[in-house]
Design an enzyme around this catalytic site. Structure first.
Site, PDB file in Angstrom:
ATOM      1  N   ALA A 120       0.841  -1.199   0.000  1.00  0.00           N
ATOM      2  CA  ALA A 120       0.000   0.000   0.000  1.00  0.00           C
ATOM      3  C   ALA A 120       0.879   1.254   0.000  1.00  0.00           C
ATOM      4  CB  ALA A 120      -0.921   0.006   1.217  1.00  0.00           C
ATOM      5  N   ASP A 121       1.975   1.209   0.735  1.00  0.00           N
ATOM      6  CA  ASP A 121       2.922   2.329   0.778  1.00  0.00           C
ATOM      7  C   ASP A 121       3.486   2.611  -0.605  1.00  0.00           C
ATOM      8  OD1 ASP A 121       5.812   3.415   1.022  1.00  0.00           O
ATOM      9  OD2 ASP A 121       5.025   3.778   3.036  1.00  0.00           O
ATOM     10  N   ARG A 145       2.644   6.079  -2.846  1.00  0.00           N
ATOM     11  CA  ARG A 145       3.744   6.970  -3.262  1.00  0.00           C
ATOM     12  C   ARG A 145       3.739   7.165  -4.776  1.00  0.00           C
ATOM     13  NH1 ARG A 145       7.287   8.006   1.038  1.00  0.00           N
ATOM     14  NH2 ARG A 145       6.950   6.595   2.814  1.00  0.00           N
ATOM     15  N   TYR A 203     -12.186  -1.309   8.151  1.00  0.00           N
ATOM     16  CA  TYR A 203     -12.444  -1.322   6.708  1.00  0.00           C
ATOM     17  C   TYR A 203     -13.896  -0.948   6.419  1.00  0.00           C
ATOM     18  CZ  TYR A 203      -7.994  -3.879   6.488  1.00  0.00           C
ATOM     19  OH  TYR A 203      -6.676  -4.257   6.607  1.00  0.00           O
ATOM     20  N   HIS A 253      -8.450 -11.284   0.456  1.00  0.00           N
ATOM     21  CA  HIS A 253      -8.950 -10.534  -0.701  1.00  0.00           C
ATOM     22  C   HIS A 253     -10.446 -10.743  -0.930  1.00  0.00           C
ATOM     23  CE1 HIS A 253      -4.781  -9.969  -2.830  1.00  0.00           C
ATOM     24  NE2 HIS A 253      -4.898  -9.287  -1.709  1.00  0.00           N
ATOM     25  N   LYS A 278      -2.879  -8.585  -6.617  1.00  0.00           N
ATOM     26  CA  LYS A 278      -2.781  -9.967  -7.063  1.00  0.00           C
ATOM     27  C   LYS A 278      -2.198 -10.808  -5.918  1.00  0.00           C
ATOM     28  CE  LYS A 278       1.498  -9.543  -6.837  1.00  0.00           C
ATOM     29  NZ  LYS A 278       2.130 -10.313  -5.740  1.00  0.00           N
ATOM     30  N   ASP A 323       2.090 -15.663  -4.682  1.00  0.00           N
ATOM     31  CA  ASP A 323       2.786 -14.391  -4.526  1.00  0.00           C
ATOM     32  C   ASP A 323       3.762 -14.107  -5.656  1.00  0.00           C
ATOM     33  OD1 ASP A 323       4.941 -12.454  -3.164  1.00  0.00           O
ATOM     34  OD2 ASP A 323       3.055 -12.315  -2.065  1.00  0.00           O
TER      35      ASP A 323
END
Length: 386
Positions: A17-18, A22, A71, A92, A110, A195
């Site tokens: 998320a960071d 950005r 959330y 997810h 993903k 992943d």
């Protein structure tokens, strides 16, 4: 005309998320995106509003930006146009359903979900509610990826018959991940396949499947997979998938042959051992008139080479840069903005149908090797408390 502005809500405050935020905050003009812009209007942590506030401060999100400790509060914010879901794969399905049920458009990291059944439900829910939904496979939207697909469609390497793609980060997982880290924790759908292997499959599908006209695309006719379990948790530490597609690309009416692909991923060996790109191609796309090599890493490549067959021309190498020192996530965000602006529910670059087919392949790889995750994260029941 003013750029079309999208107001984002960020669901989760972890590393990915960071990186995404950005990139969102970088000047679109640096990448020649004058038609769209992005504003982050809300961030939510699952644990506390103070954690969301810390995230807002550290990433430099301009005010006003709401900070939420749940959330549910984020998806209820009327200022949010689209929710970016940045939680582990295991969450997810539940998180995207929460957003869709609240009437929010969604960009979800993903792998889309843990299994194809969950993805199908998300797709049907988005369709029923007339909402935009997209899997965040950022690599598909890179200029390099777009150019490679165009070269294939233009027949520059002839009929593509074989693709090999690897995305591996070798280390001692016992020391690096232990048993609780999301990369090896089955409670979080950990393992190499979901992943890392998703990027190997991304290159297989965007070259052998997506380059065909929609009416000619056919799922793999055969899938064979080998999985090596991580001895401490049972998650996969290595997965290799062999796929056969019934149609080569571009389609050759005189030779309606199949194409093959190998998609691999590993937690103990590297695609690029010294991490200096000395290993060169992570992806080889081989056709009857030559091949395209793409240097690693598979998820964020910067260089490709077009290597014609003998006597067919000179080798061409092209290097791509990432504007404004970004990571490259802004291109998928721009795609979301344009789809919303144009009233589309899905991206043509990664359709719902293609996301489902790829999830089907990963399901089959797991089925052949008896790899399952805890029932609550494989569940298609919403809501399920995780």
């Amino acid at each position: 005309m003013a750029p079309y502005n999208v107001k984002w809500g960020i669901l989760a405050t972890g590393w990915i998320a960071d990186v995404f935020v950005r990139d969102l905050l970088r000047d679109p003009a640096a990448r020649d995106a004058s038609d769209v812009s992005h504003t982050v209007v809300a961030v939510s942590s699952s644990s506390s509003a103070s954690r969301a506030e810390k995230f807002i401060s550290e990433t430099g999100i301009p005010s006003p930006c709401a900070a939420y400790g749940s959330y549910e509060d984020l998806v209820a914010d009327p200022n949010v146009d689209v929710v970016y879901v940045a939680t582990p794969h295991s969450h997810h399905f539940q998180n995207v359903m929460l957003a869709l049920e609240a009437g929010k458009n969604v960009l979800c990291e993903k792998a889309f979900t843990v299994n194809a059944a969950q993805t199908r439900i998300l797709v049907e829910t988005a369709r029923k509610k007339n909402l935009f939904l997209m899997e965040a496979v950022w690599t598909r939207y890179f200029p390099l990826s777009i150019e490679v697909r165009e070269l294939i469609k233009a027949g520059r390497i002839g009929e593509v018959l074989r693709v090999t793609a690897d995305n591996s980060f070798g280390d001692k997982p016992e020391e690096k991940f232990g048993t609780e880290h999301r990369m090896v924790n089955k409670d979080l759908a950990g393992g190499a396949l979901l992943d890392l292997g998703i990027y190997s499959l991304t290159w297989v599908f965007q070259t052998l499947y997506h380059t065909l006209p929609k009416e000619q695309r056919k799922p793999p006719s055969r899938v064979s997979a080998h999985i090596t379990p991580y001895h401490l948790t049972g998650a996969d530490e290595a997965t290799t998938i062999l796929l056969s597609f019934p149609t080569s690309t571009p389609l050759n009416p005189e030779h309606p042959g199949e194409s093959q692909a190998v998609a691999s991923t590993h937690l103990r060996v590297w695609t690029d051992p010294d991490q200096q790109n000395s290993a060169r191609p992570a992806i080889r796309i081989q056709g009857t008139k030559g091949e395209i090599q793409v240097d690693g890493p598979a998820f964020r490549p910067e260089v490709y080479r077009l290597i014609p067959a003998k006597g067919e021309g000179e080798i061409q190498e092209k290097k791509f840069t990432f504007p404004a020192d970004g990571k490259g996530m802004y291109w998928e965000a721009d795609e979301v903005a344009r789809c919303l602006r144009d009233g589309k529910l899905e991206s043509e670059t990664l359709s719902w149908e293609e996301s489902v087919v790829i999830m089907d392949v990963m399901d089959e790889a797991r089925r052949q090797n008896g790899l399952t995750y805890p029932e609550k994260i494989e569940s298609t029941v919403y809501p399920t408390q995780l």
